[in-house]
Design a protein around this motif. Structure first.
Motif, PDB file in Angstrom:
ATOM      1  N   MET A 273       0.852  -1.186   0.000  1.00 38.68           N
ATOM      2  CA  MET A 273       0.000   0.000   0.000  1.00 38.68           C
ATOM      3  C   MET A 273       0.888   1.236   0.000  1.00 38.68           C
ATOM      4  O   MET A 273       1.777   1.374   0.850  1.00 38.68           O
ATOM      5  CB  MET A 273      -0.929   0.044   1.211  1.00 38.68           C
ATOM      6  N   ALA A 274       0.657   2.142  -0.955  1.00 40.72           N
ATOM      7  CA  ALA A 274       1.376   3.407  -1.025  1.00 40.72           C
ATOM      8  C   ALA A 274       0.396   4.541  -0.749  1.00 40.72           C
ATOM      9  O   ALA A 274      -0.407   4.888  -1.626  1.00 40.72           O
ATOM     10  CB  ALA A 274       2.021   3.579  -2.397  1.00 40.72           C
ATOM     11  N   PRO A 275       0.402   5.120   0.467  1.00 44.62           N
ATOM     12  CA  PRO A 275      -0.485   6.246   0.760  1.00 44.62           C
ATOM     13  C   PRO A 275       0.141   7.556   0.299  1.00 44.62           C
ATOM     14  O   PRO A 275       1.315   7.833   0.560  1.00 44.62           O
ATOM     15  CB  PRO A 275      -0.608   6.208   2.287  1.00 44.62           C
ATOM     16  N   VAL A 276      -0.649   8.373  -0.419  1.00 45.32           N
ATOM     17  CA  VAL A 276      -0.208   9.694  -0.881  1.00 45.32           C
ATOM     18  C   VAL A 276      -1.321  10.680  -0.539  1.00 45.32           C
ATOM     19  O   VAL A 276      -2.315  10.800  -1.268  1.00 45.32           O
ATOM     20  CB  VAL A 276       0.074   9.705  -2.395  1.00 45.32           C
ATOM     21  N   GLY A 277      -1.180  11.355   0.602  1.00 49.52           N
ATOM     22  CA  GLY A 277      -2.256  12.229   1.052  1.00 49.52           C
ATOM     23  C   GLY A 277      -3.507  11.412   1.333  1.00 49.52           C
ATOM     24  O   GLY A 277      -3.478  10.441   2.093  1.00 49.52           O
ATOM     25  N   ALA A 278      -4.612  11.784   0.707  1.00 49.49           N
ATOM     26  CA  ALA A 278      -5.866  11.049   0.871  1.00 49.49           C
ATOM     27  C   ALA A 278      -5.959   9.824  -0.033  1.00 49.49           C
ATOM     28  O   ALA A 278      -6.909   9.054   0.065  1.00 49.49           O
ATOM     29  CB  ALA A 278      -7.051  11.968   0.601  1.00 49.49           C
ATOM     30  N   HIS A 279      -4.970   9.625  -0.888  1.00 47.72           N
ATOM     31  CA  HIS A 279      -4.993   8.532  -1.861  1.00 47.72           C
ATOM     32  C   HIS A 279      -4.250   7.311  -1.323  1.00 47.72           C
ATOM     33  O   HIS A 279      -3.264   7.430  -0.588  1.00 47.72           O
ATOM     34  CB  HIS A 279      -4.346   8.971  -3.180  1.00 47.72           C
ATOM     35  N   GLU A 280      -4.711   6.135  -1.714  1.00 55.96           N
ATOM     36  CA  GLU A 280      -4.018   4.885  -1.415  1.00 55.96           C
ATOM     37  C   GLU A 280      -3.951   4.049  -2.692  1.00 55.96           C
ATOM     38  O   GLU A 280      -4.975   3.875  -3.372  1.00 55.96           O
ATOM     39  CB  GLU A 280      -4.755   4.077  -0.341  1.00 55.96           C
ATOM     40  N   TYR A 308      -9.710   6.255  -2.007  1.00 50.85           N
ATOM     41  CA  TYR A 308      -9.643   7.688  -1.724  1.00 50.85           C
ATOM     42  C   TYR A 308     -10.371   7.939  -0.406  1.00 50.85           C
ATOM     43  O   TYR A 308     -11.571   7.661  -0.282  1.00 50.85           O
ATOM     44  CB  TYR A 308     -10.279   8.522  -2.828  1.00 50.85           C
ATOM     45  N   ASN A 309      -9.635   8.446   0.587  1.00 50.21           N
ATOM     46  CA  ASN A 309     -10.195   8.665   1.919  1.00 50.21           C
ATOM     47  C   ASN A 309     -10.933   9.994   1.987  1.00 50.21           C
ATOM     48  O   ASN A 309     -10.305  11.071   1.923  1.00 50.21           O
ATOM     49  CB  ASN A 309      -9.081   8.632   2.958  1.00 50.21           C
ATOM     50  N   LEU A 310     -12.227   9.923   2.091  1.00 51.32           N
ATOM     51  CA  LEU A 310     -13.044  11.130   2.229  1.00 51.32           C
ATOM     52  C   LEU A 310     -12.900  11.731   3.617  1.00 51.32           C
ATOM     53  O   LEU A 310     -13.038  12.941   3.799  1.00 51.32           O
ATOM     54  CB  LEU A 310     -14.509  10.783   1.962  1.00 51.32           C
ATOM     55  N   TYR A 317     -13.627   3.630  -3.316  1.00 54.00           N
ATOM     56  CA  TYR A 317     -12.525   2.814  -3.806  1.00 54.00           C
ATOM     57  C   TYR A 317     -12.920   2.066  -5.071  1.00 54.00           C
ATOM     58  O   TYR A 317     -14.107   1.948  -5.420  1.00 54.00           O
ATOM     59  CB  TYR A 317     -12.066   1.817  -2.727  1.00 54.00           C
ATOM     60  N   ALA A 318     -11.904   1.558  -5.738  1.00 53.06           N
ATOM     61  CA  ALA A 318     -12.106   0.739  -6.933  1.00 53.06           C
ATOM     62  C   ALA A 318     -11.042  -0.348  -6.934  1.00 53.06           C
ATOM     63  O   ALA A 318      -9.936  -0.155  -6.412  1.00 53.06           O
ATOM     64  CB  ALA A 318     -11.993   1.595  -8.199  1.00 53.06           C
ATOM     65  N   TYR A 319     -11.379  -1.504  -7.501  1.00 57.06           N
ATOM     66  CA  TYR A 319     -10.365  -2.544  -7.629  1.00 57.06           C
ATOM     67  C   TYR A 319     -10.662  -3.463  -8.807  1.00 57.06           C
ATOM     68  O   TYR A 319     -11.791  -3.562  -9.289  1.00 57.06           O
ATOM     69  CB  TYR A 319     -10.221  -3.371  -6.340  1.00 57.06           C
ATOM     70  N   TYR A 320      -9.586  -4.115  -9.250  1.00 57.53           N
ATOM     71  CA  TYR A 320      -9.678  -5.225 -10.194  1.00 57.53           C
ATOM     72  C   TYR A 320      -9.024  -6.420  -9.531  1.00 57.53           C
ATOM     73  O   TYR A 320      -7.904  -6.329  -9.016  1.00 57.53           O
ATOM     74  CB  TYR A 320      -8.955  -4.904 -11.499  1.00 57.53           C
ATOM     75  N   THR A 321      -9.724  -7.554  -9.505  1.00 56.84           N
ATOM     76  CA  THR A 321      -9.168  -8.767  -8.912  1.00 56.84           C
ATOM     77  C   THR A 321      -9.381  -9.936  -9.855  1.00 56.84           C
ATOM     78  O   THR A 321     -10.376  -9.981 -10.589  1.00 56.84           O
ATOM     79  CB  THR A 321      -9.804  -9.062  -7.540  1.00 56.84           C
TER      80      THR A 321
END
Length: 359
Positions: A273-280, A308-310, A317-321
């Motif tokens: 996990m790479a957190p950048v501000g409110a983004h992960e 995205y942390n509100l 969030y969104a994902y592909y699995t």
């Protein structure tokens, strides 16, 4: 003057009594999570479906009664709730629910739970969506969760001890009578699970080593002599927060009984996990090898996610699995994939958009 003094003393005594009662009152907290996704789920033969899927939403109550001297009675009642229109599995106390006693010598819980192994290892490699829904761990060893059909993945009738923390180490032990009737008529073997964990926690590092043994949940041969399963697993894993990058990983060696032999399997999983501000930004990869003495029983799972942390409690969030099964491996048709049945070798993928709120 004496009357005023008497009243003052009475008021002080009353306040002292109220303070004492307050100190010993039960403190109850209501908590929960609402988590849902809109997804397109596709299988390799081209069939797909759109779903609104609930991702293990729940509501719970935690309570503490302070007994003084470092002792307290603690409890938790947690129930599954669904926001996708289904009421399946939403009765009271379907999730971790127990009563316990916390003392300077450790904590004892009695009830229903996933157990300490899951929380010490698997829970640290599911940062993108808390090991729920279609992106949950499809390669998880059945030994870890007690292989319990009756408990729906959670173990009934569990006694769980956690030691006090000493030099950053804690030890945990759980024993569960899984509340499943023996399959064979007349058999007195009780399905049970034993889990042992050693944890190390210091600053940004969590590490754990565990041993699990689950026995007698499956009758492998109804003819005499009856033989039951004995699933075992040794797991090492944890996570480290480097600041700009959080890394979680585990390695598991499991053994499964058959009528003629014991089959072993290696499994590893890495989560970033790479957190950048409110983004992960998340990447999660799991690889399970073939069972010993077999071919084409391996499987892989890949997940790429963005959160995205509100706020501290809410995110979108969104994902592909994707689950890539070898030709002889079955996902099992359980959990989120129950609509597929249990065909072997079926590859599955999902694209999801979701909202999660903790309270």
């Amino acid at each position: 003057m004496k009357t005023v003094q008497h009243l003052s003393l009475a008021a002080a005594a009353t306040l002292s009594a109220l303070a004492s009662l307050s100190a010993h009152a039960t403190d109850v907290v209501v908590y929960g999570r609402l988590n849902a996704t809109f997804e397109n789920v596709r299988v390799e033969n081209g069939h797909s479906r759109n779903v609104v899927n609930d991702n293990a939403s729940r509501i719970g109550f935690r309570g503490t009664e302070d007994l003084g001297g470092g002792k307290a009675v603690i409890f938790q009642i947690e129930s599954r709730v669904r926001v996708d229109g289904s009421d399946s599995g939403t009765t009271l106390a379907t999730r971790d629910s127990w009563v316990g006693l916390r003392t300077p010598q450790g904590t004892l819980r009695l009830g229903r739970t996933l157990g300490p192994i899951y929380y010490a290892t698997y829970d640290h490699i599911s940062m993108h969506n808390h090991d729920t829904g279609y992106s949950s761990d499809a390669l998880l060893s059945s030994a870890i969760l007690g292989n319990s059909n009756a408990a729906g993945g959670r173990m009934n009738n569990t006694i769980w001890y956690t030691s006090p923390k000493i030099a950053d180490f804690t030890l945990e032990a759980a024993y569960a009578l899984l509340d499943e009737a023996p399959v064979a008529s007349g058999s007195k073997r009780t399905p049970h699970h034993l889990g042992l964990v050693a944890n190390y926690d210091r600053g940004p590092l969590h590490a754990a080593v565990s041993y699990a043994s689950t026995q007698n949940t499956t009758d492998l041969d109804s003819a005499a002599p009856i033989r039951f399963n004995n699933d075992r697993a040794v797991t090492a894993g944890g996570s480290y927060n480097f600041g700009p990058l959080v890394v979680g990983a585990l390695f598991e060696r499991s053994k499964r009984s058959t009528l003629t032999e014991d089959l072993t399997r290696n499994y590893w999983r890495v989560a970033l996990m790479a957190p950048v501000g409110a983004h992960e930004f998340h990447l999660n990869v799991g690889v399970a090898g073939d069972y010993s003495g077999t071919d084409d029983t391996a499987g892989k799972q890949y997940t790429l996610a963005y959160n995205y942390n509100l706020s501290k409690r809410s995110k979108v969030y969104a994902y592909y699995t994707k689950i890539d099964n070898d030709s002889a491996r079955s996902t099992g048709g359980g959990g989120a994939y129950s609509f597929l049945g249990s065909p072997a070798g079926l590859d599955i993928s999902s694209v999801a958009l979701g909202i999660r709120h903790n309270f």
